[in-house]
Enzyme design. Sequence first.
Site, mmCIF file in Angstrom:
data_model
loop_
_atom_site.group_PDB
_atom_site.id
_atom_site.type_symbol
_atom_site.label_atom_id
_atom_site.label_comp_id
_atom_site.label_asym_id
_atom_site.label_seq_id
_atom_site.Cartn_x
_atom_site.Cartn_y
_atom_site.Cartn_z
ATOM 1 N N TYR A 1 -8.240 1.041 -11.331
ATOM 2 C CA TYR A 1 -6.914 0.603 -11.775
ATOM 3 C C TYR A 1 -6.037 1.834 -11.886
ATOM 4 C CZ TYR A 1 -8.408 2.201 -16.393
ATOM 5 O OH TYR A 1 -8.865 2.974 -17.435
ATOM 6 N N LYS B 1 0.835 -1.193 0.000
ATOM 7 C CA LYS B 1 0.000 0.000 0.000
ATOM 8 C C LYS B 1 0.868 1.240 0.000
ATOM 9 C CE LYS B 1 -0.920 0.546 4.955
ATOM 10 N NZ LYS B 1 -1.984 0.706 5.961
ATOM 11 N N SER C 1 -8.315 5.952 -14.905
ATOM 12 C CA SER C 1 -8.910 5.927 -13.593
ATOM 13 C C SER C 1 -8.102 6.659 -12.535
ATOM 14 C CB SER C 1 -9.178 4.491 -13.174
ATOM 15 O OG SER C 1 -10.273 4.467 -12.307
#
Length: 131
Positions: free
Chosen positions: A58, A9, A25
Amino acid sequence: MQREMLKSKIHRAKITDANLYYEGSFTIDEELLEAGNILPYEKVSVVNINNGERFETYVIPGERGKRQFCLNGAAARKGAVGDEVIIISYAIYSEEELKNYKPLIVLLDENNNIAEITHYTEPNKLVKKGK
């Protein structure tokens, strides 16, 4: 058995732009994608710390070194410039792979620069890796 687990992350990234009418996106600085072991066009979950929104999308690579995090298309409705987000990627691991499992955590500062890179080694325990 296989399990879907946190792979990596990018933590506390600040949104730098939002473009409702752009195809794509979520644009992320290519250098930060590499640091987070996230590939272009990889599916991610995004958690907006400021408004509680959570969504899947994405990523597309942004210009290296620009520290860009731009919400594109419908995702632009999920946050505003200046909001802090967490970008989460997952992978499927076998029971054997989980014996050495250590998710990668990229912590950013207020300017979207890497503050530190760490790994979880046990629940609620981080091990610092350095920049």
